[in-house]
Design a protein around this motif. Structure first.
Motif, mmCIF file in Angstrom:
data_model
loop_
_atom_site.group_PDB
_atom_site.id
_atom_site.type_symbol
_atom_site.label_atom_id
_atom_site.label_comp_id
_atom_site.label_asym_id
_atom_site.label_seq_id
_atom_site.Cartn_x
_atom_site.Cartn_y
_atom_site.Cartn_z
ATOM 1 N N GLY A 1 33.537 76.132 23.491
ATOM 2 C CA GLY A 1 33.617 76.931 22.248
ATOM 3 C C GLY A 1 34.727 77.722 22.189
ATOM 4 O O GLY A 1 34.890 78.391 21.130
ATOM 5 N N SER A 2 35.732 77.633 22.842
ATOM 6 C CA SER A 2 37.146 78.212 22.489
ATOM 7 C C SER A 2 37.954 77.402 21.381
ATOM 8 O O SER A 2 37.847 76.318 21.220
ATOM 9 C CB SER A 2 38.059 78.332 24.008
ATOM 10 O OG SER A 2 38.337 76.942 24.425
ATOM 11 N N GLU A 3 38.736 78.287 20.743
ATOM 12 C CA GLU A 3 39.811 77.894 20.097
ATOM 13 C C GLU A 3 40.395 76.650 20.434
ATOM 14 O O GLU A 3 40.693 75.699 19.715
ATOM 15 C CB GLU A 3 40.486 78.890 19.149
ATOM 16 C CG GLU A 3 41.606 78.450 18.398
ATOM 17 C CD GLU A 3 42.586 79.403 17.794
ATOM 18 O OE1 GLU A 3 43.657 79.288 17.273
ATOM 19 O OE2 GLU A 3 42.192 80.613 17.942
ATOM 20 N N GLY A 4 41.139 76.814 21.607
ATOM 21 C CA GLY A 4 41.927 75.490 22.248
ATOM 22 C C GLY A 4 41.339 74.640 22.469
ATOM 23 O O GLY A 4 41.933 73.431 22.043
ATOM 24 N N ALA A 5 39.991 74.587 23.098
ATOM 25 C CA ALA A 5 39.398 73.419 22.992
ATOM 26 C C ALA A 5 38.764 72.446 21.839
ATOM 27 O O ALA A 5 38.991 71.443 21.973
ATOM 28 C CB ALA A 5 37.885 73.527 23.763
ATOM 29 N N TRP A 6 38.618 73.577 20.778
ATOM 30 C CA TRP A 6 38.105 72.735 19.560
ATOM 31 C C TRP A 6 39.807 72.024 18.702
ATOM 32 O O TRP A 6 39.608 71.110 18.299
ATOM 33 C CB TRP A 6 37.770 73.840 18.514
ATOM 34 C CG TRP A 6 36.353 73.885 18.622
ATOM 35 C CD1 TRP A 6 35.614 74.897 19.485
ATOM 36 C CD2 TRP A 6 35.161 73.024 18.133
ATOM 37 N NE1 TRP A 6 34.056 74.713 19.387
ATOM 38 C CE2 TRP A 6 34.026 73.380 18.623
ATOM 39 C CE3 TRP A 6 35.342 72.122 17.365
ATOM 40 C CZ2 TRP A 6 32.781 73.050 18.188
ATOM 41 C CZ3 TRP A 6 34.121 71.273 16.993
ATOM 42 C CH2 TRP A 6 32.961 71.888 17.350
ATOM 43 N N GLY B 1 33.567 62.261 8.441
ATOM 44 C CA GLY B 1 32.691 62.272 9.654
ATOM 45 C C GLY B 1 32.993 62.963 10.776
ATOM 46 O O GLY B 1 33.253 64.154 10.589
ATOM 47 N N HIS B 2 33.483 62.285 11.944
ATOM 48 C CA HIS B 2 33.736 62.936 13.216
ATOM 49 C C HIS B 2 34.972 63.675 13.106
ATOM 50 O O HIS B 2 34.895 65.094 13.553
ATOM 51 C CB HIS B 2 34.010 61.704 14.157
ATOM 52 C CG HIS B 2 33.765 62.225 15.533
ATOM 53 N ND1 HIS B 2 34.145 61.521 16.681
ATOM 54 C CD2 HIS B 2 33.381 63.353 15.931
ATOM 55 C CE1 HIS B 2 33.923 62.272 17.826
ATOM 56 N NE2 HIS B 2 33.468 63.712 17.279
ATOM 57 N N ALA B 3 36.087 63.389 12.398
ATOM 58 C CA ALA B 3 37.450 64.028 12.429
ATOM 59 C C ALA B 3 37.289 65.262 11.574
ATOM 60 O O ALA B 3 37.505 66.510 11.721
ATOM 61 C CB ALA B 3 38.369 63.138 11.772
ATOM 62 N N ASP B 4 36.534 65.097 10.501
ATOM 63 C CA ASP B 4 36.041 66.299 9.521
ATOM 64 C C ASP B 4 35.407 67.447 10.353
ATOM 65 O O ASP B 4 35.926 68.524 10.095
ATOM 66 C CB ASP B 4 35.431 65.753 8.247
ATOM 67 C CG ASP B 4 35.176 66.951 7.345
ATOM 68 O OD1 ASP B 4 34.405 67.986 7.674
ATOM 69 O OD2 ASP B 4 35.695 66.890 6.240
ATOM 70 N N ARG B 5 34.372 66.971 10.940
ATOM 71 C CA ARG B 5 33.696 68.218 11.493
ATOM 72 C C ARG B 5 34.473 68.751 12.756
ATOM 73 O O ARG B 5 34.438 69.964 12.857
ATOM 74 C CB ARG B 5 32.555 67.683 12.326
ATOM 75 C CG ARG B 5 31.481 68.634 13.097
ATOM 76 C CD ARG B 5 30.298 67.835 13.587
ATOM 77 N NE ARG B 5 30.677 66.726 14.502
ATOM 78 C CZ ARG B 5 30.831 66.834 15.857
ATOM 79 N NH1 ARG B 5 30.981 67.927 16.205
ATOM 80 N NH2 ARG B 5 31.055 65.645 16.626
ATOM 81 N N LEU B 6 35.423 68.045 13.642
ATOM 82 C CA LEU B 6 36.150 68.542 14.632
ATOM 83 C C LEU B 6 37.182 69.475 13.862
ATOM 84 O O LEU B 6 37.453 70.581 14.484
ATOM 85 C CB LEU B 6 36.569 67.534 15.285
ATOM 86 C CG LEU B 6 35.771 66.693 16.408
ATOM 87 C CD1 LEU B 6 36.199 65.833 17.238
ATOM 88 C CD2 LEU B 6 34.719 67.700 17.216
ATOM 89 N N VAL B 7 37.745 69.096 12.905
ATOM 90 C CA VAL B 7 38.885 69.819 12.113
ATOM 91 C C VAL B 7 38.394 71.139 11.839
ATOM 92 O O VAL B 7 38.971 72.165 11.636
ATOM 93 C CB VAL B 7 39.671 68.994 11.138
ATOM 94 C CG1 VAL B 7 40.518 69.838 10.457
ATOM 95 C CG2 VAL B 7 40.403 67.713 11.808
ATOM 96 N N ARG B 8 37.285 70.898 11.122
ATOM 97 C CA ARG B 8 36.472 72.301 10.381
ATOM 98 C C ARG B 8 36.257 73.310 11.428
ATOM 99 O O ARG B 8 36.480 74.468 11.630
ATOM 100 C CB ARG B 8 35.213 71.761 9.670
ATOM 101 C CG ARG B 8 35.592 71.185 8.446
ATOM 102 C CD ARG B 8 34.098 70.740 7.762
ATOM 103 N NE ARG B 8 34.272 70.087 6.579
ATOM 104 C CZ ARG B 8 34.511 70.627 5.396
ATOM 105 N NH1 ARG B 8 34.103 71.968 4.916
ATOM 106 N NH2 ARG B 8 34.478 69.847 4.372
ATOM 107 N N GLY B 9 35.745 72.625 12.836
ATOM 108 C CA GLY B 9 35.235 73.566 14.005
ATOM 109 C C GLY B 9 36.496 74.211 14.439
ATOM 110 O O GLY B 9 36.323 75.440 14.796
ATOM 111 N N TYR B 10 37.430 73.505 14.389
ATOM 112 C CA TYR B 10 38.718 74.236 15.017
ATOM 113 C C TYR B 10 39.239 75.203 14.087
ATOM 114 O O TYR B 10 39.728 76.471 14.375
ATOM 115 C CB TYR B 10 39.912 73.318 15.025
ATOM 116 C CG TYR B 10 41.431 73.705 15.293
ATOM 117 C CD1 TYR B 10 41.808 74.707 16.228
ATOM 118 C CD2 TYR B 10 42.257 73.224 14.386
ATOM 119 C CE1 TYR B 10 42.773 75.197 16.220
ATOM 120 C CE2 TYR B 10 43.593 73.862 14.508
ATOM 121 C CZ TYR B 10 43.878 74.687 15.377
ATOM 122 O OH TYR B 10 45.341 75.328 15.559
ATOM 123 N N LEU B 11 39.346 74.791 12.692
ATOM 124 C CA LEU B 11 39.874 75.901 11.582
ATOM 125 C C LEU B 11 38.968 77.157 11.606
ATOM 126 O O LEU B 11 39.529 78.273 11.449
ATOM 127 C CB LEU B 11 39.885 75.293 10.172
ATOM 128 C CG LEU B 11 40.966 74.029 10.257
ATOM 129 C CD1 LEU B 11 40.988 73.392 8.956
ATOM 130 C CD2 LEU B 11 42.471 74.631 10.476
#
Length: 327
Positions: free
Chosen positions: A170-175, A224-234
């Motif tokens: 759940g950390s910013e670094g992990a995302w 898809g996958h990349a979109d979800r992970l980038v959004r989670g990080y941002l």
């Protein structure tokens, strides 16, 4: 009689063999009267043939050829090999152990001089065979270091693991790490160019994220996958800074305060990426390789093979962690 490996470019004064010995300057018609490459007369013929060969060459070329031949003869002396009975294996050993520091000539040029020398000796029947024939000499160009790359399947495993780790941690670094490898895998944009992108390169159009390429106006969809992970990080980065990501400025992929002693939001470096990829690979039980393959490389090429596929990835096929390549 000379011992094996004792041949040098100096004529001997030992008594000649029985039978006619060619006069000086007639090496072109020389035949070995006896099959005895260690005899004094054979040594004299070799020296004369070498002198005749070098006489036709410019001074600078003559000196270079002599330097190469001396390197080979020195090797023969150290390894107790007679140059006139040397085998290709002897030449291979010499080439493989030659170092540039031994002479001012690079190994490739030394080897070329020795090959020309043997060609002359065989042509004029001073030497029975050319031990350099069939030996592949170095090209002289410095070898380019091979960049080790995770195959497509291994890269997919890294993305899936980074995704699961981000959800659990759940950390910013992990995302951020998950967004990094996902964009690398899906967009074919690899570090360091990927690290140069600013947040302003992201576009939100009809609910989809797009990345505008730095070298053109082309846009790459982060679907898809990349979109979800980038959004989670941002989302996590925005929560820390108290502003929506579209209002933020700075690098797309940035350090966190925990990594930079309370600073954060500095551009991610290539050194940091190596640490991230190494850590992900270790957790997945994969060897460390500094680069990932792009997901589109999983499509068969014209030759029918899977691009980027490596034998080390074969065990991952049945691992159950390859859903990434079908998303």
């Amino acid at each position: 009689m000379h011992e094996a490996g004792a041949l040098a470019l100096t004529p001997t004064t030992a008594a000649p063999m029985s039978g006619p010995v060619p006069e000086r300057g007639s090496a072109g018609d020389a035949h070995l009267p006896f099959a005895d490459p260690q005899s004094a007369a054979t040594l004299d013929l070799t020296v004369q043939a070498t002198a005749d060969w070098l006489a036709d060459r410019p001074d600078h070329a003559r000196a270079a050829h002599l330097e190469g031949i001396r390197s080979w003869l020195s090797h023969c002396q150290k390894t107790h090999v007679n140059p006139l009975t040397a085998t290709p294996w002897d030449v291979i050993y010499w080439v493989s152990t030659s170092k540039r520091s031994e002479t001012s000539m690079p190994p490739a040029k030394r080897a070329a001089s020795v090959r020309l020398w043997y060609a002359h000796l065989v042509q004029h029947r001073v030497c029975v065979r050319d031990p350099t024939q069939g030996v592949q000499f170095p090209s002289g160009e410095p070898a380019r270091p091979r960049v080790r790359v995770h195959g497509v399947l291994a890269s997919a495993v890294l993305v899936d693991y980074a995704d699961a780790r981000a959800s659990d941690d759940g950390s910013e670094g992990a995302w951020r790490d998950a967004a990094l490898v996902a964009m690398w895998f899906y967009t074919e944009i690899a570090p360091p160019p990927l690290l140069a992108y600013e947040l302003s390169a992201l576009r939100l159009t009809v609910g989809e994220l797009w990345l505008v390429k730095a070298d053109s106006s082309d846009r790459v969809p982060l679907s898809g996958h990349a979109d979800r992970l980038v959004r989670g990080y941002l989302e996590r980065r925005s929560a820390r800074l108290g502003r929506h990501w579209e209002q933020l400025r700075g690098p797309l992929l940035a350090t966190t305060p925990a990594e930079e002693g309370g600073t954060g939001d500095l551009p991610l470096t290539s050194a940091r990426v190596l640490i991230i990829v190494r850590a992900l690979a270790e957790h997945c039980g994969l060897p460390h390789r500094p680069r990932l393959s792009a997901g589109c490389a999983a499509l068969p090429g014209q030759d029918g093979r899977v691009g980027g596929y490596e034998e080390n990835d074969a065990g991952l096929v049945a691992s159950g962690r390859l859903s990434v390549i079908t998303r």
